[in-house]
Design an enzyme around this catalytic site. Structure first.
Site, mmCIF file in Angstrom:
data_model
loop_
_atom_site.group_PDB
_atom_site.id
_atom_site.type_symbol
_atom_site.label_atom_id
_atom_site.label_comp_id
_atom_site.label_asym_id
_atom_site.label_seq_id
_atom_site.Cartn_x
_atom_site.Cartn_y
_atom_site.Cartn_z
ATOM 1 C CD GLU A 165 -2.893 -0.542 -0.240
ATOM 2 O OE1 GLU A 165 -3.224 0.648 -0.482
ATOM 3 O OE2 GLU A 165 -3.107 -1.486 -1.024
ATOM 4 C CB SER A 251 18.021 -7.053 -9.535
ATOM 5 O OG SER A 251 17.881 -5.988 -8.642
ATOM 6 C CG HIS A 380 7.356 -10.085 -10.921
ATOM 7 N ND1 HIS A 380 8.189 -11.111 -10.550
ATOM 8 C CD2 HIS A 380 8.180 -9.065 -11.254
ATOM 9 C CE1 HIS A 380 9.442 -10.729 -10.652
ATOM 10 N NE2 HIS A 380 9.468 -9.492 -11.078
ATOM 11 C CB SER A 381 7.303 -6.314 -8.507
ATOM 12 O OG SER A 381 7.193 -5.688 -9.769
#
Lengths: 488, 370
Positions: A165, A251, A380-381
């Site tokens: 959020e 990453s 996923h993100s």
């Protein structure tokens, strides 16, 4: 001399066969029907064959120029159900010691199937209602451990919701949830010791949480403030902590897998009572790094657990577009690595499997592969909207019916270790703490300018010292062009 | 007999007899350490590297060597000869064929505290592993907030050999030299080889150590100081191989030898050239280069690698930035031809700088301002 013997013998064999009326047009049926007793071979053939390294059957095969591919490789003593049964006096079933080991021959022209009709079964202890399967050989779990596991699963869930959020509100730039994989995160961490090294991908913050990384620590990294363990150098969710033996997340997909093997090699040289675990997704198993790492780990015999979170999706790539094998568990066998498939949404099963894998890895100094079947309930993100490539029904079914948190809650409630009251109290507690952590992290200063130039090398080289001095000079001269919340 | 026939093992198992047809290959290869009556020892670069590895492995049990053919085969170029027998398979690790694999594993071992020396059969093969070198090794200390340092050394032959074709001849000095977080060293002599390799192994940062296959067999005098087991050269300092006052020539690796020969030829024409052996591409010793140019006012850069975005381009920019007013002539850049390296000997010779090219360029630098 040898070659002329060969041609002569070949003619003899063929004549021999013709006289036995065994030659047919189909080469494979020759293999089935020929009574390959050594007495049926001409004496010159036998003599030649015995003087060379090859056995009579090999010699025979080569004469016919056919290729026999065995369904399985057996030792000379084992018999498979589908091997052709030859008469007792047949000596066809020979073994040859190739570089790499003994291989048994078979006259059956069969290719091992590539299809996934018979899949490797999945280890599970708790059914959908959180009830433990009766005749399982799981380990007994204590109340304190079970309650801590459940609480941390809830904490992870709440933390994910609120941080997600916060990104939507523009307070942090990026976030990736672990929704649906709480059992994998917490239960696997619970089965390890704190001195086992963790090489994560990026969907395993629960392991850090279990080991004591605080909500404030998570928030500081996401906001990149001056208390961030990583000094504000990376995007949100790229946590790392030397104290907790959790290597900083990068990453790059699957690069951590060979790193884990290297670290395990280092552990092996030190003879420690600990192992390494590395996590990756179904997508990560497609990389070259996965292949090299598993291959190496088996050759070097190092204590590493390869934990694959098969959550069904690699961003928008579904399993069927990722590979055509029976998941990742069968790949372990290809490398000589013992493997197991486990229900990733069953916290008890994950705990049990990792506990056992750890024992194997350390006592036998072997890699172990665990494929945890689960589902990535979230996107996923924050850069992804998964409803674009999968149905909402599918997402909701996994989120509601197969929810790992719900299932484990039922388990501990059945045991009388948890209740509705403790649930709501715990949830509201965590909600407050997470919101608090975010508010605090938001207000903390960003890292100082010196942190831009430090840690590139152990000792800053001359050019970086000059550059830092130059930057400071310019900021001082044109202060209004630069953000005011970057401490000098 | 001027030619030298060598077995080329580096080209992935392909063997091609090579006839050394460079003028420079006239010096006979000296065996390990021959005592002269004047007590100056000579040592090949190969032995220098081997002895440096041996001594560092003896001094620190965390140091280990990993790569293809480094153990049983004694090293594709025999740099790791004898190490397997001495230290065992735990510390001299023969690997399957996967540069990406063993580099990733080496980085992981370095994360955990070991000190790997990863050998690439040639740096051309390092391209298979470049993600681990740059993203896993070079950037880790920074990205982890100083928590993960990577004391790893990547070493192997770099640049052109002789007759090995385009995929075995590229120079990677400029590529790795661009990356913050890496140190890039380019030894020339045996003294360089010993001192820089020891410094690299002891350094807590990841180091790319670019050797040269042709130089392995070359012999150089080494003093007692160089032979000392604790002999280290500072990383980031260039060496002035030859003092001069008319023009500065910068070079690294094999080109240092060429530059020195060119300087001898130029001396006869009355041009007194200063030759700088860079020793280190990153950090680049800008001070030494600029001090030299401020003295001579002219600069020639020499490298085997490709011209565009090369090491010479960086040196030129550095000198223009720091010493613009001292330049009396435009900077001359000599580099490899802008083509994938051809195989046949005559074309290969044309594709790389030769001594005559350096001589001509230096003369241009000296007469251009009239």
């Amino acid at each position: 001399m040898a070659s002329s013997c060969l041609t002569k013998s070949k003619t003899l064999i063929i004549n021999n066969l013709k006289s036995n009326k065994l030659l047919t047009n189909h080469t494979s049926s020759i293999a089935h029907n020929v009574p390959l007793t050594s007495s049926s071979l001409p004496s010159s053939v036998r003599k030649f064959a015995s003087s060379s390294r090859i056995t009579p059957s090999v010699f025979f095969n080569r004469c016919f120029n056919s290729v026999y591919v065995g369904r399985r490789l057996h030792s000379a003593t084992s018999v498979s159900n589908d091997a052709v049964q030859f008469p007792a006096e047949a000596s066809f079933s020979q073994v040859l010691d190739y570089p790499g080991g003994k291989v048994t021959f078979t006259p059956k022209l069969t290719f091992t199937s590539g299809s996934t009709d018979e899949r490797i079964p999945c280890y599970r202890l708790l059914n959908d209602n959180g009830q433990q399967v009766i005749d399982s050989d799981s380990i007994k779990i204590r109340k304190e451990l079970a309650v801590k596991m459940y609480s941390d699963m809830v904490t992870l869930q709440v933390m994910d919701t609120i941080f997600y959020e916060a990104q939507r509100q523009g307070r942090i730039s990026f976030y990736a949830t672990t929704t649906g994989e709480e059992a994998i995160n917490i239960a696997s961490a619970a089965a390890l010791n704190n001195n086992d090294f963790v090489f994560p991908q990026y969907r395993e913050p629960g392991v850090l949480l279990w080991r004591g990384f605080t909500l404030q620590d998570f928030a500081n990294q996401c906001f990149g403030n001056k208390y961030d363990n990583g000094k504000g150098r990376q995007m949100p969710i790229h946590y790392g902590s030397k104290k907790h033996n959790y290597f900083t997340i990068a990453s790059t997909v699957a690069t951590q897998i060979p790193h884990a093997v290297g670290a395990a090699y280092s552990l092996k040289m030190e003879n420690q009572d600990s192992c390494v675990i590395t996590y990756f997704g179904d997508g990560g198993s497609s990389t070259g790094d996965f292949h090299a790492a598993l291959n190496f780990a088996a050759v070097m015999e190092v204590p590493v657990i390869f934990f694959c979170r098969n959550n069904g999706w690699a961003i928008s790539t579904p399993i069927n577009d990722q590979f055509r094998s029976d998941g990742i568990v069968v790949k372990g066998k290809a490398y000589g690595v013992p493997s197991i498939r486990v229900d990733g949404n069953d916290a008890l099963a994950v705990y049990s499997a990792v506990h056992q894998a750890r024992k194997m890895a350390i006592q036998e100094q072997t890699p172990v592969l665990i494929e945890a079947m689960t589902y990535r309930t979230g996107h996923h993100s924050t850069s992804d909207d998964s409803t674009k490539y999968r149905s909402i029904d599918e997402i909701e079914w996994w989120r509601d019916d197969q929810n790992p948190v719900k299932r484990f809650r039922k388990f501990i409630e059945n045991k009388g270790w948890w209740s509705d009251e403790t649930e709501s109290e715990h949830r509201s507690n965590i909600r407050k703490q997470v919101s608090q952590a975010i508010q605090v992290a938001e207000r903390i200063e960003k890292p100082p300018i010196a942190d831009m130039f430090s840690d590139v090398y152990d000792v800053p080289p001359k050019n970086l010292v000059e550059q830092e001095a130059f930057v400071r000079k310019i900021i001082k001269k044109h202060a209004n062009d630069y953000p005011s919340d970057v401490p000098m | 007999m001027l030619g030298i026939i060598k077995q080329k093992v580096g080209a992935r198992g392909l063997t091609a007899p090579v006839f050394g047809d460079y003028m420079q290959k006239l010096s006979p290869v000296a065996s390990a350490m021959r005592d002269f009556s004047s007590a100056t020892k000579k040592m090949t670069v190969r032995d220098a590297l081997n002895s440096a590895l041996d001594e560092e492995m003896a001094a620190d049990s965390n140091v280990f060597v990993m790569g293809e053919e480094v153990g049983e085969y004694q090293g594709a170029y025999k740099i790791t000869k004898g190490l397997l027998d001495k230290y065992g398979p735990d510390r001299v690790v023969d690997t399957p064929i996967t540069e990406a694999g063993f580099t990733g594993i080496g980085v992981g071992a370095a994360y955990h505290g070991l000190k790997p020396v990863i050998e690439f059969m040639t740096f051309n093969f390092s391209m298979q592993a470049i993600d681990h070198i740059i993203n896993s090794a070079a950037k880790s200390n920074y990205m982890s907030g100083g928590k993960i340092n990577v004391p790893i050394v990547f070493r192997g032959p770099n640049g052109a050999a002789a007759g090995v074709g385009a995929q075995h001849s590229q120079c990677y000095g400029a590529w790795y030299g661009a990356i913050p977080g890496l140190k890039v060293l380019v030894p020339y002599s045996s003294e360089d080889a010993r001192g820089l390799l020891k410094a690299a192994i002891r350094d807590p940062d990841p180091v790319v150590f670019l050797e040269n296959e042709i130089l392995y067999g070359d012999s150089f005098p080494v003093s007692q100081e160089v032979l000392d087991p604790n002999f280290c050269l500072p990383i980031g300092k260039a060496k002035i191989e030859r003092q001069g006052k008319d023009v500065t020539i910068t070079a690294y690796s094999k080109m240092v030898g060429f530059a020195l020969k060119a300087a001898e030829i130029l001396e006869k024409d009355g041009i007194n050239a200063e030759v700088i052996n860079l020793r280190s591409i990153r950090p680049l010793d800008r001070d030494t280069i600029n001090d030299s140019v401020r003295k001579t006012n002219r600069l020639v850069t020499v490298e085997e690698g490709f011209r565009q975005h090369g090491v010479g381009a960086e040196i030129c920019a550095s000198v223009v930035e720091d010493s613009f007013n001292y330049l009396d002539a435009p900077v001359e850049r000599i580099a490899g031809a802008d083509v994938p390296t051809p195989y046949t000997a005559n074309l290969e010779r044309l594709a790389f700088p030769q001594i005559e090219d350096i001589v001509r360029a230096t003369k241009r630098a000296c007469y251009r301002s009239g």
